[in-house]
Design a protein around this motif. Structure first.
Motif, PDB file in Angstrom:
ATOM      1  N   ARG A  24       0.838  -1.205   0.000  1.00 15.69           N
ATOM      2  CA  ARG A  24       0.000   0.000   0.000  1.00 15.69           C
ATOM      3  C   ARG A  24       0.874   1.256   0.000  1.00 15.69           C
ATOM      4  N   ARG A  25       1.932   1.240   0.783  1.00 19.68           N
ATOM      5  CA  ARG A  25       2.836   2.382   0.867  1.00 19.68           C
ATOM      6  C   ARG A  25       3.455   2.678  -0.498  1.00 19.68           C
ATOM      7  N   ALA A  26       3.882   1.635  -1.200  1.00 21.77           N
ATOM      8  CA  ALA A  26       4.497   1.823  -2.517  1.00 21.77           C
ATOM      9  C   ALA A  26       3.505   2.457  -3.496  1.00 21.77           C
ATOM     10  N   GLY A  27       2.241   2.015  -3.421  1.00 26.80           N
ATOM     11  CA  GLY A  27       1.229   2.581  -4.304  1.00 26.80           C
ATOM     12  C   GLY A  27       0.987   4.049  -4.016  1.00 26.80           C
ATOM     13  N   LEU A  28       0.919   4.408  -2.755  1.00 26.50           N
ATOM     14  CA  LEU A  28       0.692   5.800  -2.365  1.00 26.50           C
ATOM     15  C   LEU A  28       1.868   6.693  -2.759  1.00 26.50           C
ATOM     16  N   ILE A  29       3.083   6.182  -2.556  1.00 25.09           N
ATOM     17  CA  ILE A  29       4.271   6.952  -2.943  1.00 25.09           C
ATOM     18  C   ILE A  29       4.285   7.181  -4.451  1.00 25.09           C
ATOM     19  N   LYS A  30       3.869   6.161  -5.187  1.00 25.05           N
ATOM     20  CA  LYS A  30       3.812   6.287  -6.648  1.00 25.05           C
ATOM     21  C   LYS A  30       2.831   7.398  -7.046  1.00 25.05           C
ATOM     22  N   ALA A  31       1.667   7.438  -6.374  1.00 24.87           N
ATOM     23  CA  ALA A  31       0.664   8.459  -6.691  1.00 24.87           C
ATOM     24  C   ALA A  31       1.189   9.862  -6.428  1.00 24.87           C
ATOM     25  N   LEU A  32       1.982  10.015  -5.374  1.00 19.51           N
ATOM     26  CA  LEU A  32       2.442  11.339  -4.955  1.00 19.51           C
ATOM     27  C   LEU A  32       3.796  11.732  -5.533  1.00 19.51           C
ATOM     28  N   THR A  33       4.396  10.843  -6.325  1.00 20.99           N
ATOM     29  CA  THR A  33       5.704  11.161  -6.921  1.00 20.99           C
ATOM     30  C   THR A  33       5.700  10.916  -8.431  1.00 20.99           C
ATOM     31  N   THR A  34       5.910   9.697  -8.837  1.00 22.41           N
ATOM     32  CA  THR A  34       6.018   9.411 -10.271  1.00 22.41           C
ATOM     33  C   THR A  34       4.706   9.627 -11.024  1.00 22.41           C
ATOM     34  N   ASP A  35       3.565   9.403 -10.369  1.00 24.18           N
ATOM     35  CA  ASP A  35       2.262   9.581 -11.022  1.00 24.18           C
ATOM     36  C   ASP A  35       1.563  10.857 -10.558  1.00 24.18           C
ATOM     37  N   VAL A  36       2.345  11.806 -10.068  1.00 30.80           N
ATOM     38  CA  VAL A  36       1.743  12.971  -9.422  1.00 30.80           C
ATOM     39  C   VAL A  36       0.849  13.792 -10.354  1.00 30.80           C
ATOM     40  N   GLU A  37       1.200  13.907 -11.627  1.00 26.57           N
ATOM     41  CA  GLU A  37       0.373  14.685 -12.557  1.00 26.57           C
ATOM     42  C   GLU A  37      -1.001  14.037 -12.733  1.00 26.57           C
ATOM     43  N   LYS A  38      -1.004  12.737 -12.875  1.00 21.05           N
ATOM     44  CA  LYS A  38      -2.257  11.999 -13.005  1.00 21.05           C
ATOM     45  C   LYS A  38      -3.072  12.117 -11.726  1.00 21.05           C
ATOM     46  N   PHE A  39      -2.420  12.009 -10.595  1.00 15.90           N
ATOM     47  CA  PHE A  39      -3.096  12.119  -9.298  1.00 15.90           C
ATOM     48  C   PHE A  39      -3.696  13.517  -9.132  1.00 15.90           C
ATOM     49  N   PHE A  55      -3.101   0.084  -2.485  1.00 16.21           N
ATOM     50  CA  PHE A  55      -3.451  -1.330  -2.430  1.00 16.21           C
ATOM     51  C   PHE A  55      -2.202  -2.212  -2.282  1.00 16.21           C
ATOM     52  N   PRO A  56      -2.392  -3.408  -1.752  1.00 18.33           N
ATOM     53  CA  PRO A  56      -1.248  -4.302  -1.502  1.00 18.33           C
ATOM     54  C   PRO A  56      -0.427  -4.639  -2.743  1.00 18.33           C
ATOM     55  N   ASN A  57      -1.031  -4.510  -3.930  1.00 20.65           N
ATOM     56  CA  ASN A  57      -0.299  -4.818  -5.162  1.00 20.65           C
ATOM     57  C   ASN A  57       0.447  -3.610  -5.714  1.00 20.65           C
ATOM     58  N   GLU A  58       0.666  -2.598  -4.850  1.00 26.06           N
ATOM     59  CA  GLU A  58       1.458  -1.406  -5.172  1.00 26.06           C
ATOM     60  C   GLU A  58       0.781  -0.495  -6.197  1.00 26.06           C
ATOM     61  N   THR A  59      -0.549  -0.520  -6.245  1.00 29.64           N
ATOM     62  CA  THR A  59      -1.294   0.387  -7.109  1.00 29.64           C
ATOM     63  C   THR A  59      -2.036   1.393  -6.229  1.00 29.64           C
ATOM     64  N   TRP A  60      -2.600   2.416  -6.837  1.00 31.19           N
ATOM     65  CA  TRP A  60      -3.329   3.438  -6.100  1.00 31.19           C
ATOM     66  C   TRP A  60      -4.597   3.811  -6.848  1.00 31.19           C
ATOM     67  N   GLU A  61      -5.480   4.511  -6.159  1.00 29.47           N
ATOM     68  CA  GLU A  61      -6.750   4.891  -6.767  1.00 29.47           C
ATOM     69  C   GLU A  61      -7.344   6.082  -6.013  1.00 29.47           C
TER      70      GLU A  61
END
Length: 254
Positions: A24-39, A55-61
């Motif tokens: 879950r942490r990896a997914g959230l970090i992805k949303a706030l860093t590498t996917d920040v524009e989309k977020f 989510f546990p599979n390192e995704t976010w929503e």
């Protein structure tokens, strides 16, 4: 099954809960860093209350909160989209990161209390162990704001695998001691580190090392390398009271 429609197994052990936390942490970090524009684009202030889920599979929503009351799991901060345009983007992302850190802890300890740890007589030990494993990782806030100290990052990377089999798992057979420095839990981190480095194996005499599994005898309170006393981390999980070979032989003679 969670909001992304993917079924996830319910974590019941410390390792499973920690794995769920990391995903879950990896997914959230992805949303706030590498996917920040989309977020950023998905957090439209004109929409209803929105939440950021990891989510546990390192995704976010980004989605609306669940409708069921009470929810199956603790819910993340509500309405993160409303503050987007009223703050500097950097400050807004930092705020979302802080709330995400809080949510991750809530979910992790919910699993511990609801499904696993509460049914074990060593619940206090498992909770401490889980928190120590989590605390070895930089927070989402630290990652997003760039406040992660190099030494902490390196320590987390180098010891992410060994920590679960050393300082965290040393006392898997004990419900009292958390490490060779349990008596000094309230002392400074520097003092604890020095004491750990001074611990020696009661069998071979070698010093404490962060890349090896250790276990403590409940009788003589000496620490041993797992390999020296032929105890693995998995085997230690099922030992309520560990007695080293020396103490075992003494009890047998009596």
């Amino acid at each position: 099954m969670e909001g992304n429609g993917t079924p996830h197994p319910i974590p019941r052990t410390v390792e499973e809960v920690f794995s769920d936390f990391k995903g879950r942490r990896a997914g959230l970090i992805k949303a706030l860093t590498t996917d920040v524009e989309k977020f950023y684009q998905q957090c439209d202030p004109e929409k209803e209350n929105l939440c950021l889920y990891g989510f546990p599979n390192e995704t976010w929503e980004v989605n609306l909160p669940v409708e069921e009351v009470p929810p199956e799991l603790p819910e993340p901060a509500l309405g993160i989209n409303f503050a987007r345009d009223g703050m500097q983007e950097k400050d807004w992302l930092s705020l979302v990161a802080v709330h995400s850190d809080s949510w991750l802890l809530a979910v992790a300890f919910y699993f511990g209390a609801r499904f696993g740890f509460g049914k074990n007589e060593r619940v206090e030990f498992y909770r401490k162990r889980l928190f120590q494993m989590i605390n070895d990782l930089p927070t989402i806030f630290e990652v997003v704001t760039g406040n992660v100290k190099q030494s902490k990052e390196q320590s987390a990377n180098q010891n992410s695998k060994s920590k679960s089999s050393t300082k965290m798992s040393e006392p898997q057979s004990k419900g009292v001691k958390m490490s060779p420095t349990t008596k000094q839990e309230e002392d400074s981190g520097e003092e604890e580190e020095e004491d750990e480095q001074g611990a020696t194996c009661g069998a071979c005499g070698d010093s404490y090392a962060h890349d090896e599994f250790w276990i403590c005898c409940d009788i003589c309170e000496r620490w041993f390398h797992g390999k020296c006393v032929k105890i693995t981390p998995a085997k230690a999980e099922h030992i309520k009271q560990y007695k080293c070979p020396s103490c075992s032989s003494k009890r047998a003679r009596v």
